[in-house]
Design an enzyme around this catalytic site. Sequence first.
Site, short mmCIF file in Angstrom:
data_model
loop_
_atom_site.label_atom_id
_atom_site.label_comp_id
_atom_site.label_asym_id
_atom_site.label_seq_id
_atom_site.Cartn_x
_atom_site.Cartn_y
_atom_site.Cartn_z
N ASP A 1 9.04 65.07 4.25
CA ASP A 1 9.62 64.19 5.27
C ASP A 1 9.52 64.85 6.65
O ASP A 1 9.10 64.21 7.63
CB ASP A 1 11.09 63.91 4.90
CG ASP A 1 11.81 63.11 5.95
OD1 ASP A 1 11.55 61.90 6.04
OD2 ASP A 1 12.63 63.69 6.70
N LYS B 1 7.29 63.75 10.16
CA LYS B 1 7.85 63.65 11.52
C LYS B 1 7.13 64.61 12.48
O LYS B 1 6.84 64.26 13.62
CB LYS B 1 9.35 63.94 11.48
CG LYS B 1 10.13 62.88 10.69
CD LYS B 1 11.53 63.36 10.37
CE LYS B 1 12.32 62.34 9.56
NZ LYS B 1 13.56 62.87 9.01
N1 HSE Z 1 15.88 61.83 4.68
C1 HSE Z 1 15.84 61.92 6.10
C2 HSE Z 1 16.73 63.07 6.52
C3 HSE Z 1 16.32 60.62 6.69
O1 HSE Z 1 17.48 63.60 5.69
O2 HSE Z 1 16.67 63.48 7.67
C4 HSE Z 1 15.81 60.32 8.05
O3 HSE Z 1 14.45 60.36 8.18
#
Ligand code: HSE
Length: 464
Positions: free
Chosen positions: A230, A234
């Site tokens: 994740d 980003k």
């Molecule tokens: N799973 C992500 C986090 C949510 O914990 O930051 C937002 O992108």
Amino acid sequence: MQRPCFRYTKTHFLLFRQKECVLSKQSARCRLKPVKVGICGLGTVGGGTFNVLTRNAQEIARRAGCSIEIKAIASRRPNPACDTSAYTLQTDVIALARDPEIDIIVELIGGYEVAKELVMTAIENGKHVVTANKALIAVHGNEIFAAAAKKNVVVAFEASVAGGIPIIKAIREGLAANRINWLAGIINGTGNFIMTEMREKGRAFADVLAEAQALGYAEADPTFDVEGIDAAHKLTILASIAYGIPLQFSKAYTEGISKITPDDVQYAEELGYRIKHLGISRHTDKGIELRVHPTLIPKSSLLASVNGVMNAVMVSGDAVGQTLYYGPGAGAEPTASAVVSDLIDVARMLDASAECRVPPLAFQSAELSQTPVLSVEDTVSGYYLRLQAVERPGVLAHVTRILGEKGINIEAIVQKETKEAQVPVIMLTQRVAERMMNEAIREIEALPDILGEVIRIRVDHLAD
Ligand code: HSE
């Protein structure tokens, strides 16, 4: 016949300005026509978006110059946090992308396949798109932006990075004067929450993860959070906007936090550092570093004080110096804050031609550069090493010889007194190319008195 040369005077200029004003008033009048949106997905973020759009409708209209109306909602199930009694929930998201009455599709279903089909169908049907889907943008963004440019529509994605922090707008617009040198961020709230709870309360990894899931912060597949995928999505987006390069998620180096032990957290503290799961991207002479991994940063660094589910991004620009952006990186309304601000941006730009819009990746599409993204072996950092050594004379001498031969300078060594037959040894090294450190680690692990693998965590002082 040559046309007479016409010289503009101050009076002409004022007349033009007045004419522009009349035109803009006319277009403001036209804009009183509401902008109609279709919300696809009514989960955590979809529910937050519905509630913010409804609750702040008047303020939003005053900002946008027109009201933003929810024309339709597609969701597999209702969200108990939302009063959607005025709507018949639809189940076919693609039907919304084809609905001629909808101007903007809000994609909040997440994932790759259906989300991509939805976004591409919306673009094909001349609709603008607002999305919070970092995976979709990081992996398919280049194709999506190319399709959007052909159809002269906008794809806005502020909510895809760091939830409520307007980091994309900050880098893309606020820092547009700068050559960005580097950026580093805590861009996964779940990972930061886990690291903080482990350090402050000595809680178990799985227990903290379950709490983050219950609070709606974690991804559907929590390995995306804890293994850094994740954050890499980003970071890929941030790096493209910072340096004007195409999105290249496949080249991001990704390492998670699941191997960090309470001992590492403790040793780091003793040495004056804190372990944070960071996304780091640097523009070096050789190319662009793009990496997500646990990192020791000085306790005095501002990022070291970012705790719990909060996110923060440091950006260093040649003109501005170091800047820091802090806030909630996930959750229903913080993320909705970014989704709705994108909706307002799109509503304001509805009549603008493509040239008048902010390019999706900050730089004009034809001006994106092919600066290479470096393999992690070609990056440079300091290292924290933890090795398990047999307690006998000369063992450390062998280890330090190997490091010395590779030109790796040791900054600190910690070995505690023990009556055991083996002992952990902690070392901090100065900055060295990762390739060289890999060679050294291979040789150290081959020593008969070093047991098991050498644990390595990169160190970064977050300085220019
Ligand atoms: N799973 C992500 C986090 C949510 O914990 O930051 C937002 O992108």
